[in-house]
Design an enzyme around this catalytic site. Sequence first.
Site, PDB file in Angstrom:
ATOM      1  N   ASP A   1       9.119 -50.722 -45.368  1.00  0.00           N
ATOM      2  CA  ASP A   1       8.785 -49.369 -44.945  1.00  0.00           C
ATOM      3  C   ASP A   1       8.378 -48.500 -46.126  1.00  0.00           C
ATOM      4  O   ASP A   1       7.927 -47.361 -45.933  1.00  0.00           O
ATOM      5  CB  ASP A   1       9.947 -48.721 -44.191  1.00  0.00           C
ATOM      6  N   ASN A   2       8.530 -49.024 -47.350  1.00  0.00           N
ATOM      7  CA  ASN A   2       8.075 -48.313 -48.547  1.00  0.00           C
ATOM      8  C   ASN A   2       6.880 -48.999 -49.193  1.00  0.00           C
ATOM      9  O   ASN A   2       6.598 -48.765 -50.365  1.00  0.00           O
ATOM     10  CB  ASN A   2       9.211 -48.208 -49.579  1.00  0.00           C
TER      11      ASN A   2
ATOM     12  N   ARG B   1       3.059 -32.887 -49.803  1.00  0.00           N
ATOM     13  CA  ARG B   1       2.422 -34.045 -50.438  1.00  0.00           C
ATOM     14  C   ARG B   1       1.292 -34.563 -49.551  1.00  0.00           C
ATOM     15  O   ARG B   1       1.257 -34.279 -48.349  1.00  0.00           O
ATOM     16  CB  ARG B   1       3.463 -35.142 -50.688  1.00  0.00           C
TER      17      ARG B   1
ATOM     18  N   ASP C   1      20.097 -35.661 -42.103  1.00  0.00           N
ATOM     19  CA  ASP C   1      19.908 -34.249 -41.760  1.00  0.00           C
ATOM     20  C   ASP C   1      18.461 -33.790 -41.834  1.00  0.00           C
ATOM     21  O   ASP C   1      18.166 -32.625 -41.548  1.00  0.00           O
ATOM     22  CB  ASP C   1      20.780 -33.365 -42.658  1.00  0.00           C
TER      23      ASP C   1
END
Length: 526
Positions: A351-352, A243, A179
């Site tokens: 991806d992190n 951030r 979402d």
Amino acid sequence: MASHITNGASKTSMNGAACEAANLLDLPRSHIFTSSLPPDPAFPSPLDSHKAPRHDLGPRMVKGALYTYVRPETSEEPELLAVSKAALRDIGLKEGEEETKEFKELVAGNKLLDWDEETGEGIYPWAQCYGGWQFGSWAGQLGDGRAISLFETTNPLTKTRYELQLKGAGKTPYSRFADGKAVLRSSIREFIVSEGYMNFLASNPSSPLNALQIPTTRALSLTLLPHSKVRRERIEPGAIVARFAQSWLRIGTFDILRARGDRNLIRQLSTYIAENVFPGWESLPSKLPSGNPNETALNPERGVPAKAVQGEEGEEENRFARLYREIVRRNAKTVAAWQAYAFTNGVLNTDNTSLFGLSIDFGPFAFLDDFDPNYTPNHDDHMRRYSYSNQPTIIWWNLLRLGESLGELLGAGAKVDDTEFVSKGVSEDFAPELIKRAEGIIGRVGEEYKAVFLDEYKRLMTARLGLKSQKEEDFENLFSEVLDTMEALELDFHQFFRKLSSIKLRDIETDEHRKFVAGRFFHHEG
């Protein structure tokens, strides 16, 4: 509840000098990322995206691009809950700016500072496209599914450029079945861990949440969205974390390009990183001299001209090898800090994993309590792939995937700029030589990774134990023995070092004294 959480105020810069902070509207802003790299071809300009109904933007597959222009969803009656005064200062904003209407609207996603809707000109927000290996399996296109970057900004004093981003700001083309929202609970966790525990730019040394000197992304603010009800295991209030980081690029950015065979964009992205994320090609570390990497890897020479090729025949290293080495070295130091402070990421997918070597995207993270090297905070990680003890190995596994993405550029050696190679790629005759050279480079950089990791880990553990110097045998005879003892006796990792710091040498002069003092390290639970 406005601004209930802060982490100390300061009017000084990182080096203690007086800081000429700016107000929000005067802060230098840019969009070098979007002006240098290709956009989503379905919405090639900000105006194309802005005119489109939001649901037309996605989710969907995006090819041949590194980002999509997409605006944050507006929020009703947002409430600013927390601001990090250290982050405010380090990004270049003056204290008190968080009280302005412009700041509150910006960090809630309700205001675009530099976009002129009438002319269709200015800086427009974007979400990045990337892929990733998750739990060792290829996951395909991922991307910023709930994070939207607003602009880049440069601190007027330090000249450090950051990319400001909103997490929880709504759906993007990369949201897949999600979402695009963030719940307040997880947003508080990210705010606290990046600013409280892992912020390496401490503003108040007397604060109990002092800096651990672990490279990390930063959290500027936390905003409650009172009318946003987010469905997870239950209905929860929504929130946005503003951030920032020097770069939000990750190994997964290269993963998706390699999976799609987009060799030209791999080259373009590599060049962008060297020239715009890092200070330029000449800032990158050179090929190591021959010898023991535990000695030669610690302080490599820099200042090598961009076009220079180093090494003997068969082992030539071009500028892309130096770029790979820089990314590897940064991540080696970061994971060494994680191990020294028992930080467990929980989701170390590619991806992190940051190309800048930052701790990024805080999900089910944890700091160890009782020392258990097999612990993982991720309840879905049944094989404990991302456990505390596995983190150095997993980061190297991820860096190997990066090496594969860069393999053609690494293996090309001196031919990397030849017209035929650039335009047509690897010829059949050249392929064996290229593969052998690329494998050799990745292998040597792997040895460098181990050397840099161990050197940084030993430095940090020496400091944690309060020692003025270290010995060669400390890793096996001291650090490993300490950890083995903590595991066997189920001692609290952080309390161990905390309590150790209060013990004086005269307290352990005799066996009787040592036995008495040992009792301090155990739990005293009712």
